[in-house]
Design a protein around this motif. Structure first.
Motif, PDB file in Angstrom:
ATOM      1  N   ALA A  50       0.834  -1.211   0.000  1.00 63.40           N
ATOM      2  CA  ALA A  50       0.000   0.000   0.000  1.00 63.40           C
ATOM      3  C   ALA A  50       0.864   1.255   0.000  1.00 63.40           C
ATOM      4  O   ALA A  50       0.592   2.204  -0.752  1.00 63.40           O
ATOM      5  CB  ALA A  50      -0.944  -0.011   1.205  1.00 63.40           C
ATOM      6  N   ARG A  51       1.910   1.281   0.827  1.00 66.29           N
ATOM      7  CA  ARG A  51       2.815   2.438   0.868  1.00 66.29           C
ATOM      8  C   ARG A  51       3.467   2.658  -0.489  1.00 66.29           C
ATOM      9  O   ARG A  51       3.550   3.781  -0.980  1.00 66.29           O
ATOM     10  CB  ARG A  51       3.903   2.236   1.928  1.00 66.29           C
ATOM     11  N   GLN A  52       3.928   1.570  -1.103  1.00 67.32           N
ATOM     12  CA  GLN A  52       4.598   1.658  -2.400  1.00 67.32           C
ATOM     13  C   GLN A  52       3.659   2.189  -3.488  1.00 67.32           C
ATOM     14  O   GLN A  52       4.082   2.886  -4.396  1.00 67.32           O
ATOM     15  CB  GLN A  52       5.133   0.285  -2.828  1.00 67.32           C
ATOM     16  N   LEU A  53       2.374   1.841  -3.379  1.00 67.66           N
ATOM     17  CA  LEU A  53       1.400   2.234  -4.399  1.00 67.66           C
ATOM     18  C   LEU A  53       0.608   3.477  -4.014  1.00 67.66           C
ATOM     19  O   LEU A  53      -0.246   3.926  -4.795  1.00 67.66           O
ATOM     20  CB  LEU A  53       0.448   1.065  -4.694  1.00 67.66           C
ATOM     21  N   GLY A  54       0.837   4.011  -2.817  1.00 71.08           N
ATOM     22  CA  GLY A  54       0.146   5.223  -2.396  1.00 71.08           C
ATOM     23  C   GLY A  54      -1.341   5.031  -2.184  1.00 71.08           C
ATOM     24  O   GLY A  54      -2.157   5.874  -2.557  1.00 71.08           O
ATOM     25  N   THR A  55      -1.699   3.894  -1.579  1.00 70.37           N
ATOM     26  CA  THR A  55      -3.112   3.608  -1.319  1.00 70.37           C
ATOM     27  C   THR A  55      -3.245   3.005   0.085  1.00 70.37           C
ATOM     28  O   THR A  55      -2.263   2.840   0.793  1.00 70.37           O
ATOM     29  CB  THR A  55      -3.695   2.676  -2.415  1.00 70.37           C
ATOM     30  N   ALA A  56      -4.462   2.658   0.464  1.00 77.60           N
ATOM     31  CA  ALA A  56      -4.727   2.107   1.796  1.00 77.60           C
ATOM     32  C   ALA A  56      -4.475   0.596   1.823  1.00 77.60           C
ATOM     33  O   ALA A  56      -4.680  -0.102   0.827  1.00 77.60           O
ATOM     34  CB  ALA A  56      -6.174   2.385   2.196  1.00 77.60           C
ATOM     35  N   GLU A  57      -4.048   0.126   2.987  1.00 79.08           N
ATOM     36  CA  GLU A  57      -3.836  -1.306   3.184  1.00 79.08           C
ATOM     37  C   GLU A  57      -5.113  -2.092   2.891  1.00 79.08           C
ATOM     38  O   GLU A  57      -5.064  -3.169   2.293  1.00 79.08           O
ATOM     39  CB  GLU A  57      -3.371  -1.568   4.616  1.00 79.08           C
ATOM     40  N   GLY A  58      -6.274  -1.569   3.292  1.00 74.50           N
ATOM     41  CA  GLY A  58      -7.552  -2.233   3.032  1.00 74.50           C
ATOM     42  C   GLY A  58      -7.822  -2.407   1.543  1.00 74.50           C
ATOM     43  O   GLY A  58      -8.419  -3.402   1.121  1.00 74.50           O
ATOM     44  N   THR A  59      -7.384  -1.461   0.744  1.00 75.61           N
ATOM     45  CA  THR A  59      -7.542  -1.565  -0.715  1.00 75.61           C
ATOM     46  C   THR A  59      -6.738  -2.743  -1.240  1.00 75.61           C
ATOM     47  O   THR A  59      -7.233  -3.523  -2.069  1.00 75.61           O
ATOM     48  CB  THR A  59      -7.080  -0.258  -1.398  1.00 75.61           C
ATOM     49  N   ILE A  60      -5.517  -2.888  -0.751  1.00 75.77           N
ATOM     50  CA  ILE A  60      -4.671  -4.006  -1.194  1.00 75.77           C
ATOM     51  C   ILE A  60      -5.297  -5.323  -0.764  1.00 75.77           C
ATOM     52  O   ILE A  60      -5.406  -6.268  -1.562  1.00 75.77           O
ATOM     53  CB  ILE A  60      -3.235  -3.868  -0.622  1.00 75.77           C
ATOM     54  N   ARG A  61      -5.744  -5.405   0.492  1.00 79.42           N
ATOM     55  CA  ARG A  61      -6.372  -6.634   1.004  1.00 79.42           C
ATOM     56  C   ARG A  61      -7.591  -7.004   0.154  1.00 79.42           C
ATOM     57  O   ARG A  61      -7.751  -8.152  -0.260  1.00 79.42           O
ATOM     58  CB  ARG A  61      -6.775  -6.459   2.468  1.00 79.42           C
ATOM     59  N   TYR A  62      -8.458  -6.012  -0.125  1.00 77.60           N
ATOM     60  CA  TYR A  62      -9.658  -6.254  -0.926  1.00 77.60           C
ATOM     61  C   TYR A  62      -9.274  -6.771  -2.315  1.00 77.60           C
ATOM     62  O   TYR A  62      -9.861  -7.749  -2.810  1.00 77.60           O
ATOM     63  CB  TYR A  62     -10.486  -4.969  -1.044  1.00 77.60           C
ATOM     64  N   ARG A  63      -8.307  -6.125  -2.946  1.00 77.27           N
ATOM     65  CA  ARG A  63      -7.930  -6.501  -4.309  1.00 77.27           C
ATOM     66  C   ARG A  63      -7.277  -7.887  -4.355  1.00 77.27           C
ATOM     67  O   ARG A  63      -7.542  -8.669  -5.263  1.00 77.27           O
ATOM     68  CB  ARG A  63      -7.021  -5.445  -4.920  1.00 77.27           C
ATOM     69  N   VAL A  64      -6.436  -8.196  -3.362  1.00 74.11           N
ATOM     70  CA  VAL A  64      -5.824  -9.524  -3.315  1.00 74.11           C
ATOM     71  C   VAL A  64      -6.915 -10.579  -3.128  1.00 74.11           C
ATOM     72  O   VAL A  64      -6.925 -11.616  -3.805  1.00 74.11           O
ATOM     73  CB  VAL A  64      -4.747  -9.615  -2.214  1.00 74.11           C
ATOM     74  N   ASN A  65      -7.855 -10.339  -2.235  1.00 73.27           N
ATOM     75  CA  ASN A  65      -8.962 -11.281  -2.033  1.00 73.27           C
ATOM     76  C   ASN A  65      -9.790 -11.434  -3.305  1.00 73.27           C
ATOM     77  O   ASN A  65     -10.184 -12.550  -3.665  1.00 73.27           O
ATOM     78  CB  ASN A  65      -9.851 -10.837  -0.864  1.00 73.27           C
ATOM     79  N   GLN A  66     -10.078 -10.339  -3.987  1.00 71.09           N
ATOM     80  CA  GLN A  66     -10.850 -10.381  -5.234  1.00 71.09           C
ATOM     81  C   GLN A  66     -10.112 -11.213  -6.285  1.00 71.09           C
ATOM     82  O   GLN A  66     -10.715 -12.066  -6.950  1.00 71.09           O
ATOM     83  CB  GLN A  66     -11.083  -8.957  -5.750  1.00 71.09           C
TER      84      GLN A  66
END
Length: 182
Positions: A50-66
């Motif tokens: 998330a830090r590397q991509l400039g977004t929220a950790e929850g966004t990464i978690r959601y996208r990985v789960n999707q």
């Protein structure tokens, strides 16, 4: 029989929509970047990505789960089967007989515990499977039971692995692509 998201698992109608949905998820620019990071380090923390991509950790978690639920992404540990002591490690290329349905033949191999990969190919061979057996004898038995003597398989070419020089499992993102992590 293990669950599979392979082409052989779907009917024609399901294949069209499922394939398109999966491609849309896979082709999303942020998803591709996430995949790139996870291919470099499958245990990388979502907070780091998330830090590397400039977004929220929850966004990464959601996208990985999707991506995981859609069958686009699997995060696994890759081991060298030869180092683990599996003497019977081979790629087995097969030509199918006239009228044989590669989807049906592939289902038989998908159900085999020794098979880790099934590919429907264009070219000299119709199917290529990766087979990992503990011994040469077990590989021989696998070939005799599953390949030779089946009317729908007319040629079998086992290619025994003598050594593995690269076992990276980094599919879909060529190094240097716009989406790779490095």
């Amino acid at each position: 029989m293990r669950q599979s998201n392979s082409v052989a698992s779907f009917t024609e109608g399901e294949l069209d929509q499922s394939y398109l949905d999966r491609r849309a998820i896979a082709n999303d620019a942020m998803n591709r970047k996430i995949i790139g990071f996870l291919q470099e380090d499958g245990r990388m923390a979502y907070a780091t990505i998330a830090r590397q991509l400039g977004t929220a950790e929850g966004t990464i978690r959601y996208r990985v789960n999707q991506m995981t639920e859609a069958g686009v992404l699997r995060v696994i540990g890759v081991a060298d089967p030869l180092v683990l002591g599996n003497e019977g490690y081979a790629l087995v290329a097969m030509r199918l007989g006239a009228g044989a349905d590669p989807r049906e033949v592939s289902k038989r191999f998908e159900a085999c515990a020794e098979v880790t990969f099934v590919l429907f190919a264009a070219g000299q061979y119709d199917l290529v499977v990766e087979v990992i057996c503990p011994t040469h004898r077990a590989l021989r038995d696998f070939l005799l039971e599953n390949c030779y003597g089946n009317a729908d398989i007319v040629a079998v070419e086992p290619m025994m692995a003598l050594s593995i020089y690269k076992n990276f499992m980094k599919w879909g993102l060529p190094k240097g692509s716009d989406f790779s992590a490095t």
